[in-house]
Scaffold this active site. Sequence first.
Site, mmCIF file in Angstrom:
data_model
loop_
_atom_site.group_PDB
_atom_site.id
_atom_site.type_symbol
_atom_site.label_atom_id
_atom_site.label_comp_id
_atom_site.label_asym_id
_atom_site.label_seq_id
_atom_site.Cartn_x
_atom_site.Cartn_y
_atom_site.Cartn_z
ATOM 1 N N TYR A 128 9.001 42.366 -33.904
ATOM 2 C CA TYR A 128 8.568 43.587 -33.294
ATOM 3 C C TYR A 128 9.551 44.038 -32.468
ATOM 4 C CZ TYR A 128 3.217 42.826 -34.122
ATOM 5 O OH TYR A 128 2.299 42.794 -34.315
ATOM 6 N N SER A 129 10.278 43.551 -31.295
ATOM 7 C CA SER A 129 11.021 44.253 -30.460
ATOM 8 C C SER A 129 12.403 44.409 -30.976
ATOM 9 C CB SER A 129 11.124 43.030 -29.279
ATOM 10 O OG SER A 129 10.013 42.527 -28.725
ATOM 11 N N GLU A 244 -2.243 37.474 -29.210
ATOM 12 C CA GLU A 244 -1.443 36.638 -28.610
ATOM 13 C C GLU A 244 -1.417 36.587 -27.393
ATOM 14 O OE1 GLU A 244 2.304 39.045 -29.042
ATOM 15 O OE2 GLU A 244 3.533 37.531 -27.967
ATOM 16 N N SER A 379 5.162 42.684 -21.414
ATOM 17 C CA SER A 379 5.214 42.361 -19.861
ATOM 18 C C SER A 379 3.895 42.487 -18.797
ATOM 19 C CB SER A 379 6.513 43.070 -19.230
ATOM 20 O OG SER A 379 5.884 44.504 -18.909
ATOM 21 N N ASN A 380 3.943 41.945 -17.744
ATOM 22 C CA ASN A 380 2.782 41.952 -16.942
ATOM 23 C C ASN A 380 2.696 43.217 -16.508
ATOM 24 O OD1 ASN A 380 2.880 39.319 -17.818
ATOM 25 N ND2 ASN A 380 2.286 38.526 -15.538
ATOM 26 N N GLU A 381 3.609 43.995 -16.101
ATOM 27 C CA GLU A 381 3.491 45.560 -15.501
ATOM 28 C C GLU A 381 2.564 46.157 -16.595
ATOM 29 O OE1 GLU A 381 6.490 43.761 -15.656
ATOM 30 O OE2 GLU A 381 6.782 43.441 -13.580
HETATM 31 C C1 FAD Z 1 11.805 34.565 -24.341
HETATM 32 C C2 FAD Z 1 11.369 35.776 -25.122
HETATM 33 C C3 FAD Z 1 10.914 35.294 -26.202
HETATM 34 C C4 FAD Z 1 10.419 36.749 -27.095
HETATM 35 N N1 FAD Z 1 9.847 36.639 -28.256
HETATM 36 C C5 FAD Z 1 9.814 37.459 -28.961
HETATM 37 C C6 FAD Z 1 9.522 37.522 -30.418
HETATM 38 O O1 FAD Z 1 9.478 36.470 -31.036
HETATM 39 N N2 FAD Z 1 9.473 38.633 -31.148
HETATM 40 C C7 FAD Z 1 9.217 39.963 -30.609
HETATM 41 O O2 FAD Z 1 9.192 40.835 -31.388
HETATM 42 N N3 FAD Z 1 9.675 40.088 -29.526
HETATM 43 C C8 FAD Z 1 9.680 38.984 -28.429
HETATM 44 N N4 FAD Z 1 10.075 39.144 -27.162
HETATM 45 C C9 FAD Z 1 10.145 40.483 -26.695
HETATM 46 C C10 FAD Z 1 9.292 40.843 -25.621
HETATM 47 O O3 FAD Z 1 8.066 41.202 -26.154
HETATM 48 C C11 FAD Z 1 9.626 42.048 -24.885
HETATM 49 O O4 FAD Z 1 10.892 41.380 -23.834
HETATM 50 C C12 FAD Z 1 8.823 42.557 -23.827
HETATM 51 O O5 FAD Z 1 7.870 43.322 -24.626
HETATM 52 C C13 FAD Z 1 9.699 43.583 -23.000
HETATM 53 O O6 FAD Z 1 10.341 44.405 -23.444
HETATM 54 P P1 FAD Z 1 11.928 44.660 -23.163
HETATM 55 O O7 FAD Z 1 12.735 43.425 -23.109
HETATM 56 O O8 FAD Z 1 12.448 45.851 -23.913
HETATM 57 O O9 FAD Z 1 11.937 45.484 -21.728
HETATM 58 P P2 FAD Z 1 11.650 47.015 -21.171
HETATM 59 O O10 FAD Z 1 10.507 47.287 -21.942
HETATM 60 O O11 FAD Z 1 12.847 47.515 -21.033
HETATM 61 O O12 FAD Z 1 11.106 46.761 -19.683
HETATM 62 C C14 FAD Z 1 12.018 46.348 -18.637
HETATM 63 C C15 FAD Z 1 11.303 46.180 -17.317
HETATM 64 O O13 FAD Z 1 10.583 47.736 -16.994
HETATM 65 C C16 FAD Z 1 9.239 47.449 -16.909
HETATM 66 N N5 FAD Z 1 8.443 48.559 -17.684
HETATM 67 C C17 FAD Z 1 8.739 49.191 -18.800
HETATM 68 N N6 FAD Z 1 7.935 50.239 -19.107
HETATM 69 C C18 FAD Z 1 7.089 50.153 -17.962
HETATM 70 C C19 FAD Z 1 5.906 51.038 -17.649
HETATM 71 N N7 FAD Z 1 5.447 51.927 -18.762
HETATM 72 N N8 FAD Z 1 5.047 50.932 -16.628
HETATM 73 C C20 FAD Z 1 5.833 49.848 -15.685
HETATM 74 N N9 FAD Z 1 6.756 48.789 -15.961
HETATM 75 C C21 FAD Z 1 7.508 49.111 -17.004
HETATM 76 C C22 FAD Z 1 8.826 46.148 -17.679
HETATM 77 O O14 FAD Z 1 7.788 45.498 -17.226
HETATM 78 C C23 FAD Z 1 10.164 45.257 -17.290
HETATM 79 O O15 FAD Z 1 10.066 44.818 -15.990
HETATM 80 C C24 FAD Z 1 10.525 38.148 -26.377
HETATM 81 C C25 FAD Z 1 10.982 38.226 -25.108
HETATM 82 C C26 FAD Z 1 11.414 36.885 -24.239
HETATM 83 C C27 FAD Z 1 11.899 37.153 -23.114
#
Ligand code: FAD
Length: 394
Positions: A128-129, A244, A379-381
């Site tokens: 996904y990501s 999930e 994320s929890n946010e």
């Molecule tokens: C250990 C691990 C395993 C993972 N495994 C998978 C996997 O198998 N497959 C997959 O597809 N993905 C996976 N992920 C990805 C995960 O789903 C993303 O990391 C997550 O959705 C957050 O996206 P980002 O890392 O791009 O952070 P960002 O989206 O860039 O966010 C950065 C910060 O900003 C905050 N933020 C962003 N937007 C908002 C908003 N609108 N309001 C308030 N706060 C906000 C977030 O909460 C976070 O604190 C994994 C991540 C981790 C850490």
Amino acid sequence: MDLEFSPEDLAFRDEVRTFIAEHYPKDLRGKQDEGDELGKEDFLSWHKVLHKQGWVAPSWPVEYGGTGWSPTQKFIFSEETARADCIRLLPFGLSMVGPVIYTFGTPEQKAHFLPRILSGEDWWCQGYSEPGSGSDLASLRTKAERDGDDYIVNGQKTWTTMAQHADWGFFLVRTNPDVKQQEGISFLLIDMKTPGIEVRPIITLGGEHEVNEVFLDNVRVPQSQRIYEEDKGWTCAKFLLAHERVGIAGVASSKRGIEKIKEIATTEMDGEKSLLANPFFRRKVSELEMDLTALEYTELRSLAANKAPGAESSLLKIKGSEIQQRLTELALEAAGHYGAPYFRGFGEGDNEHPIGPDWAHRTAPHYFNMRKTTIYGGSNEIQRGIIAKMVLGL
Ligand SMILES: Cc1cc2nc3c(=O)[nH]c(=O)nc-3n(C[C@H](O)[C@H](O)[C@H](O)COP(=O)(O)OP(=O)(O)OC[C@H]3O[C@@H](n4cnc5c(N)ncnc54)[C@H](O)[C@@H]3O)c2cc1C
């Protein structure tokens, strides 16, 4: 709502307990006791035992291989497996793509993929990501263009958990760049051995290889491997994310985690007395236990409603993940300085015997590893935003 177990439920609990005692793989138990890192075969060994027993997918409809258990029986099963420290089965096939396939797939897709997920023959990962598309998932840019009966896929995914072992991946790809973001995404199943796929490791803070980057360079994927309609993949994506998040709550394993902390704090000394006798430490354990009990009842109410998980699962995800992190904080606090030398875990070839009690040397890597729980699965946010909008109507 009646929260007492019936005599039948208690008999079921005994049956599960006996089964685990007799069939949980001994090698696996040994590795867990030693705190060894677990590999693909370790995860599959318990999976296969449960599959043989017909218990590998309790949440699936019976027609596809589910157990037909009541919500209470499912609850008991997860309690008992956590209580006995059984490893958690990986969710990517059983809890994520499996339900998507039996809900949205064609008869051919169901017939081919579902039995292989149940047997453990196919190991799945979730694509996904992307760099720049995590929380804002709908902005994803990996594109799939039609070429005859196939798609040609180009792009990059990231944080792909366990992709280094995966036989198959389920990927969100952009099939139409000219419409609203959510309306131009498709859901593809991709064989990870297809030419053009490269998996590169990301080593995490705890020193583990759990996540990866996945590069897709002109990867040819038959259209028959698309789930549901073209450009309608967002429907599958949202359905999967709600599933999930429920699993992520991890109530049963956190209950076992609290028991372990108590066991440790009873034997570890803090001066003349046990650590558990320290009022500051005991207070933290009690607060955690109360929060976990509240979460457990919330999960039970959600199970009793017996409907597909919705936005409420965001609440379970937030509280469950925070509790999992607090548990690792307490374990690290209990380990004290014995946790310190092993911040980066043990590497291949390390032959030093850890100092301090056996349980202590994994506390620091585990503490770091579990920082992920408030990020992954949305994320929890972001979950708080969903609750504000979908549950509270703000
Ligand atoms: C250990 C691990 C395993 C993972 N495994 C998978 C996997 O198998 N497959 C997959 O597809 N993905 C996976 N992920 C990805 C995960 O789903 C993303 O990391 C997550 O959705 C957050 O996206 P980002 O890392 O791009 O952070 P960002 O989206 O860039 O966010 C950065 C910060 O900003 C905050 N933020 C962003 N937007 C908002 C908003 N609108 N309001 C308030 N706060 C906000 C977030 O909460 C976070 O604190 C994994 C991540 C981790 C850490």
